[in-house]
Write an enzyme that holds these catalytic residues in place. Structure first.
Site, PDB file in Angstrom:
ATOM      1  CG  ASP A 187      42.158 -11.006  -4.273  1.00  0.00           C
ATOM      2  OD1 ASP A 187      42.685 -12.132  -4.243  1.00  0.00           O
ATOM      3  OD2 ASP A 187      41.232 -10.661  -3.510  1.00  0.00           O
ATOM      4  N   GLY A 244      43.967 -17.142  -3.370  1.00  0.00           N
ATOM      5  CA  GLY A 244      43.274 -17.682  -4.540  1.00  0.00           C
ATOM      6  C   GLY A 244      43.913 -17.011  -5.734  1.00  0.00           C
ATOM      7  CG  HIS A 245      47.623 -16.832  -6.251  1.00  0.00           C
ATOM      8  ND1 HIS A 245      48.945 -16.998  -5.919  1.00  0.00           N
ATOM      9  CD2 HIS A 245      47.112 -16.019  -5.295  1.00  0.00           C
ATOM     10  CE1 HIS A 245      49.203 -16.307  -4.822  1.00  0.00           C
ATOM     11  NE2 HIS A 245      48.100 -15.717  -4.413  1.00  0.00           N
ATOM     12  CD  GLN A 270      47.745 -14.263   1.961  1.00  0.00           C
ATOM     13  OE1 GLN A 270      48.855 -14.546   2.381  1.00  0.00           O
ATOM     14  NE2 GLN A 270      46.973 -15.168   1.414  1.00  0.00           N
ATOM     15  CE  LYS A 293      49.158 -12.295  -4.424  1.00  0.00           C
ATOM     16  NZ  LYS A 293      47.985 -11.395  -4.321  1.00  0.00           N
TER      17      LYS A 293
END
Ligand code: GDP
Ligand code: IMO
Ligand code: MG
Length: 422
Positions: free
Chosen positions: A13, A40-41, A221, A16
């Site tokens: 988080d 979750g980007h 990640q 990215k």
């Protein structure tokens, strides 16, 4: 040409998705190489917010090819949801997104197994995202996995065999479940996958390099969640380090170019596991509030703390980072003083090297710096940076031994400052 990599250096988080989107105009191809929908980007531009899980963050910049590489584990049901949400927001992608035939599939029972194993672990649970990541990679390594390429031959037989094995395990654990609705969504997802170009991505990528194309590999990640080097067992099940881009895309180490290492001006972690600089107080809460530190996939509050330079130096070493990117600078705008852990004290001994394990006896050794007390969100160039902010950057660069090339001052695409420093 080379494959540049963008790697999270902390516990995920870091931002990215935002930076991949910002860098994409300089690339022809963006590829994910590991992880799955545990990621979750989040990207923000034009007043809209988008969250990507398995689809690379290069998808919003027109005319670029995006690839889901062989190292990724793909859940067809969640993939379909993600594709449809993008289509509904005016971003059709069927002709721009290619899937590796060697990428493994997350089966509906992998998700159930993830929940069952977590339940068994009780207090020692990892706090996974519950997306079946561990069980899917377990099947890959134990040579029982199903790949996208398997769709072409005898697929139902292979599927049924795998499901029967998983059901046996679930029953042994007395885990109660209802498979039918999950299977329905999963097969609908398979139909969606079949609408996409499924390629031997290792050939495609290496040929593209020969043809002079620029490629950006997007990590998911972060290095401290790497299966080998992270805070095991509180890690994810893939190699998040730079080397993971080689195995997850099929490119040789010599084909790797820049390694962009991305970190927050502070630190967060979601799920269980050690976090030496964690702040379980009002300062941590202020970071959480100001940084909206809630998981983009699970909504869980993220644990917050000061930047940990011991862990960051370790990550930079493992990844061979060539340029640093600092995110969420604005979150610290209100603090009078800012702390940075430069070493650990373990059983009375000070160490600057990351140890085998970071257990309860680790105490961070802090350096304190003055806060900048300035609204960073409107900054347009580094010329406007306050003196204390520049001092923080210089301190970090000196301690980490790598230049900070990009500074992010807000969630929007536009709130990104590229520095002149070489
Ligand atoms: P990723 O998983 O590494 O892509 O990061 P996430 O998207 O899960 O989390 C980063 C969050 O921070 C997202 O909500 C972004 O919109 C947001 N974000 C990114 N850069 C900045 C920044 O510089 N400042 C602030 N305030 N938010 C940011
Ligand atoms: P992005 O790409 C933050 C964490 C989970 C849990 C551990 C194992 O958005 O940075 P898993 O479901 O992978 O088996 O969970 O890893 N985790 C993440 N934390 N960001 C992520 O992805 C994460 N993906 C997994 O919270 O602690
Ligand atoms: Mg995330």
């Amino acid at each position: 040409m080379k494959v540049d990599t963008l790697l999270g250096l902390q516990w995920g988080d870091e931002g990215k998705g935002k930076v991949v989107d910002v860098l994409t105009p300089s690339y022809d191809i963006v590829a994910r190489f590991q992880g799955g929908p545990n990621a979750g980007h989040t990207l923000e531009f034009g007043g809209q917010k988008y969250v990507l899980r398995s689809i690379p963050s290069g998808i919003f910049q027109g005319g670029k090819i995006n690839i889901i590489g062989n190292g990724v584990v793909l859940d067809p049901a969640l993939f379909k949801e993600e594709v449809e949400a993008l289509e509904a927001s005016g971003h059709p992608l069927t002709d721009r997104l290619y899937l590796s035939r060697k990428a493994h599939l997350i089966l509906p029972t992998h998700r159930l197994l993830d929940q069952a194993y977590e339940g068994k672990k009780g207090d020692g649970k990892i706090g996974t995202t519950g997306k079946g990541i561990g069980p899917a990679y377990t099947d890959k390594i134990s040579r029982n996995g199903l790949r996208i390429g398997d769709l072409e031959h005898n697929f139902e037989v292979k599927y049924k065999k795998a499901i029967a094995n998983h059901e046996e395990l679930l029953q042994q654990m007395n885990f109660k479940y209802d498979l039918a609705p999950l299977e329905k969504a999963w097969w609908d997802g398979i139909a969606k996958i079949k609408q996409f170009k499924r390629i031997d991505s290792e050939h495609f990528i290496n040929k593209s390099l020969k043809d002079g194309k620029n490629i950006l590999a997007e990590g998911a990640q972060g290095t401290m969640l790497d299966i080998d080097f992270g805070s095991y067992p509180f890690v994810t099940s893939s190699n998040t380090v730079c080397a993971g881009a080689c195995t997850g895309l099929g490119v040789a180490p010599s084909a790797i170019g820049e390694a962009y290492g991305i970190f927050k001006a502070y630190c967060t972690r979601v799920g269980s596991g050690p976090f030496p600089t964690e702040l379980a107080d009002e300062i941590g809460q202020e970071m959480r509030d100001r940084g909206s530190e809630y998981g983009s996939v699970t909504g869980r509050p993220r644990r917050c703390g000061w930047i940990d330079l011991v862990a960051l130096r370790y990550a930079i070493m493992l990844d061979g980072v060539t340029q640093l990117i600092m995110m969420k600078s604005d979150v610290l705008d209100t603090f009078d003083t800012i702390r940075a852990a430069v070493a650990y004290e373990i059983d009375g001994q000070e160490t600057a090297d990351f140890p085998f394990e970071i257990g309860d006896t680790v105490r961070p050794v802090y350096v304190e710096l003055p806060g900048w007390k300035t609204d960073m969100t409107k900054m347009q160039s580094e010329d406007e940076f306050p003196e204390e902010f520049n001092a923080y950057l210089s301190f970090l660069e000196e301690n980490l031994g790598v230049n900070i090339k990009i500074v992010s001052v807000g969630p929007d695409r536009e709130q990104t400052i590229v520095r002149y420093t070489e």
